[in-house]
Design an enzyme around this catalytic site. Structure first.
Site, short mmCIF file in Angstrom:
data_model
loop_
_atom_site.label_atom_id
_atom_site.label_comp_id
_atom_site.label_asym_id
_atom_site.label_seq_id
_atom_site.Cartn_x
_atom_site.Cartn_y
_atom_site.Cartn_z
NE ARG A 15 -88.60 26.62 -29.49
CZ ARG A 15 -88.28 26.42 -28.21
NH1 ARG A 15 -87.05 26.55 -27.80
NH2 ARG A 15 -89.20 26.12 -27.33
CG PHE A 26 -92.57 25.71 -25.62
CD1 PHE A 26 -92.58 27.01 -25.16
CD2 PHE A 26 -91.48 24.90 -25.32
CE1 PHE A 26 -91.53 27.50 -24.40
CE2 PHE A 26 -90.42 25.38 -24.57
CZ PHE A 26 -90.45 26.69 -24.11
CE LYS A 66 -78.90 24.77 -24.48
NZ LYS A 66 -79.56 24.90 -23.16
CG PHE A 68 -83.82 30.67 -25.04
CD1 PHE A 68 -84.02 29.90 -26.16
CD2 PHE A 68 -83.92 30.08 -23.80
CE1 PHE A 68 -84.32 28.54 -26.04
CE2 PHE A 68 -84.21 28.72 -23.68
CZ PHE A 68 -84.41 27.95 -24.80
CB THR A 69 -88.58 30.08 -24.10
OG1 THR A 69 -87.56 29.09 -23.93
CG2 THR A 69 -89.13 29.96 -25.51
CE1 TYR A 91 -74.61 21.70 1.32
CE2 TYR A 91 -73.49 23.64 2.23
CZ TYR A 91 -74.63 23.03 1.74
OH TYR A 91 -75.79 23.75 1.65
CG ASP A 135 -77.94 33.00 -23.47
OD1 ASP A 135 -77.09 32.09 -23.34
OD2 ASP A 135 -79.16 32.79 -23.51
N1 F0G Z 1 -80.20 30.51 -23.48
C1 F0G Z 1 -80.27 29.89 -24.66
C2 F0G Z 1 -79.87 30.62 -25.91
C3 F0G Z 1 -80.73 28.56 -24.72
O1 F0G Z 1 -80.79 27.96 -25.90
C4 F0G Z 1 -81.11 27.90 -23.51
C5 F0G Z 1 -81.61 26.55 -23.54
C6 F0G Z 1 -81.00 28.61 -22.32
C7 F0G Z 1 -80.55 29.90 -22.33
C8 F0G Z 1 -81.42 28.00 -21.00
O2 F0G Z 1 -80.49 27.08 -20.58
O3 F0G Z 1 -81.76 24.93 -20.57
O4 F0G Z 1 -79.62 25.17 -19.32
O5 F0G Z 1 -81.66 26.29 -18.51
N2 F0G Z 1 -81.97 25.99 -24.60
C9 F0G Z 1 -82.43 24.63 -24.75
C10 F0G Z 1 -82.85 24.42 -26.18
C11 F0G Z 1 -83.47 24.21 -23.76
O6 F0G Z 1 -83.35 23.34 -26.47
O7 F0G Z 1 -82.67 25.30 -27.01
P1 F0G Z 1 -80.93 25.80 -19.69
#
Ligand code: F0G
Length: 456
Positions: free
Chosen positions: A381, A448, A257, A123-124, A71, A214
């Protein structure tokens, strides 16, 4: 030119399901014409995302076994910390369950009601966290990034004039940090130049504004620098990464990624005072600072993945596989975002389906049509992903209306890329048969993911 091949051989395989067209029709209907809602069993080649879909190496699978599940003070945490310090160069590291866990922490720590957060597109989830904390995202990417056909080496660069103007308009004290994405997912996986990172950092330092990357696809960005920017051709990816991160105060990272794992992420920084505050917050949302949101074995696998991804041969093949698919589509005259970016091909749905108006969701319709044709799953997208304006409630209408075909790392061969290319090209020939959609169900945030549609 002599051809190159995958810098690995295959040790385990996973059979693919191949449905009939009738079965795919049923599956798409059940999914409300949203590819996010398809069952993976119903998908043949899954290009929904490159997130968490990488194939791990034998070393990573082995690392799972030696993960330390303590832990507190887990050995595996130290291994992860060392990997981040060595490859990224940041002093302090907090593991999180994935990238958005780190975004949540950073946004809560840095943003006050009424603040502005400039970024090179959004990013979303990143923008959602900024807005949840009372911030307003401001797009300061160069104009060309919004033009799908502008051929630029570094289409992810920040426009320094736009950034300076924001500073002049709202004042530096209203800008807690600049969020710089390397590469820019929503612009088509486009990279940022080293020169731009340096200039942004210098400008921000003059005003006491922090710069947080990021870093989600930072290795892909490093490869483009090696390939395209004067003076970097003979440098290793590791060196380029180190220099990139030296022009920032910290980063959020989705390990799913460019750290080659299926789950995990981290928040990293150099400022000790900020680290102490983050340590207090991480226990509320993620877990103890020495595991955050991750199991010991996952930290172990991520540490190994960080080293593997920083390998020159790995990343060269990665970028070239994406380009292998992209070049076939370009040759066939398919409208795609140019130049081909790091992680995906983006089909320009406005140009592909000029007969479907944007409020009938052309990209969503195209993603559905591609699945029907061949069982290949891509992702919208465009207008659905862009959501609604916070104040007016109107649909945001992004210039780029795209279907993303995202290539998982080390998962598919170039034969799979050929199958995808054939399907897209055939679909383009009969594109006038594709019709628009109407939305039947609209979730209030990040719509989405769960929205449902029906054909018009
Ligand atoms: N920033 C970028 C540029 C991303 O592409 C993503 C995730 C995140 C942050 C968030 O990271 O998913 O680990 O919480 N992108 C995925 C995609 C979901 O399909 O482009 P996460």
């Amino acid at each position: 030119k002599r051809r190159t091949a995958e810098p690995y051989k295959i040790k385990a395989v996973e059979p693919l399901n191949m449905l009939s067209r009738e079965e795919r029709e049923q599956a798409l209907k059940r999914a409300g014409y949203n590819t996010f809602l398809l069952d993976s069993e119903d998908v043949y080649i899954d290009l929904l995302t490159d997130s968490g879909t990488s194939a791990m190496s034998d070393q990573q699978w082995g690392a799972l076994m030696v993960g330390d599940e303590a832990y507190a003070g887990s050995k595996s945490w130290y291994r992860l910390r060392d990997a981040v310090q060595e490859i990224y160069g940041y002093q302090y590291v907090l593991p999180t369950h994935q990238g958005r866990g780190a975004e949540n922490l950073l946004s809560q720590l840095m943003i006050k009601e009424g603040d502005y957060i400039p970024g090179n597109m959004y990013f979303t989830t990143t923008r959602a966290h900024q807005e949840l904390n009372g911030g307003t995202f401001v797009d300061v990417i160069i104009d060309e990034a919004h033009d799908s056909s502008a051929e630029l080496d570094f289409k992810g660069d920040i426009d320094l004039t736009k950034l300076q103007k924001l500073i002049d308009d709202v004042g530096a004290e209203r800008i807690p940090y600049v969020c710089l994405a390397v590469t820019v997912n929503m612009a088509g996986g486009q990279p940022v130049s080293m020169a731009n990172m340096r200039e942004v950092y210098e400008l921000c330092q003059r005003y006491g504004i922090s710069v947080f990357y990021d870093a989600t696809r930072c290795v892909e960005n490093a490869y483009f620098i090696k390939e395209r920017e004067e003076g970097y051709q003979d440098q290793s990816i590791r060196n380029i990464l180190k220099e990139m991160f030296s022009y920032s105060d910290g980063c959020t990272m989705s390990g799913k990624k460019d750290a080659l794992v299926n789950i995990g992420g981290f928040l990293a920084m150099n400022d000790e005072e900020l680290y102490i505050r983050s340590r207090e917050l991480v226990v509320v949302y993620e877990g103890m600072p020495t595991y955050g949101g991750m199991a010991g074995r996952d930290m172990e696998a991520m540490a190994q993945g960080i080293y593997e991804a920083a390998d020159d041969h790995f990343i060269e093949h990665r970028i070239h596989q994406v380009r292998y698919l992209g070049d076939q589509l370009i040759e066939a005259g398919i409208p795609v975002v140019r130049p081909i970016g790091g992680h995906a091909i983006f089909l320009d749905a406005k140009a592909f389906l000029p007969h479907i108006p944007q409020d009938q969701f052309p990209a969503q319709a195209l993603a559905g049509a591609l699945y029907l044709d061949s069982g290949v799953r891509g992702m919208e997208r465009g207008i659905v992903s862009a959501g609604r304006n916070k104040e007016t409630g109107e649909n945001n209408k992004p210039k780029l209306e795209m279907v993303r075909l995202t290539i998982p790392r080390r998962v598919y061969t170039n034969n799979h890329m050929d199958v995808v290319a054939d399907s897209v090209i055939e679909l383009f020939e009969k594109r006038d048969q594709i019709t628009g959609l109407q939305m039947e169900y609209e979730p209030p945030t990040l719509r989405f993911f769960n929205a449902r549609f029906s054909p018009l």
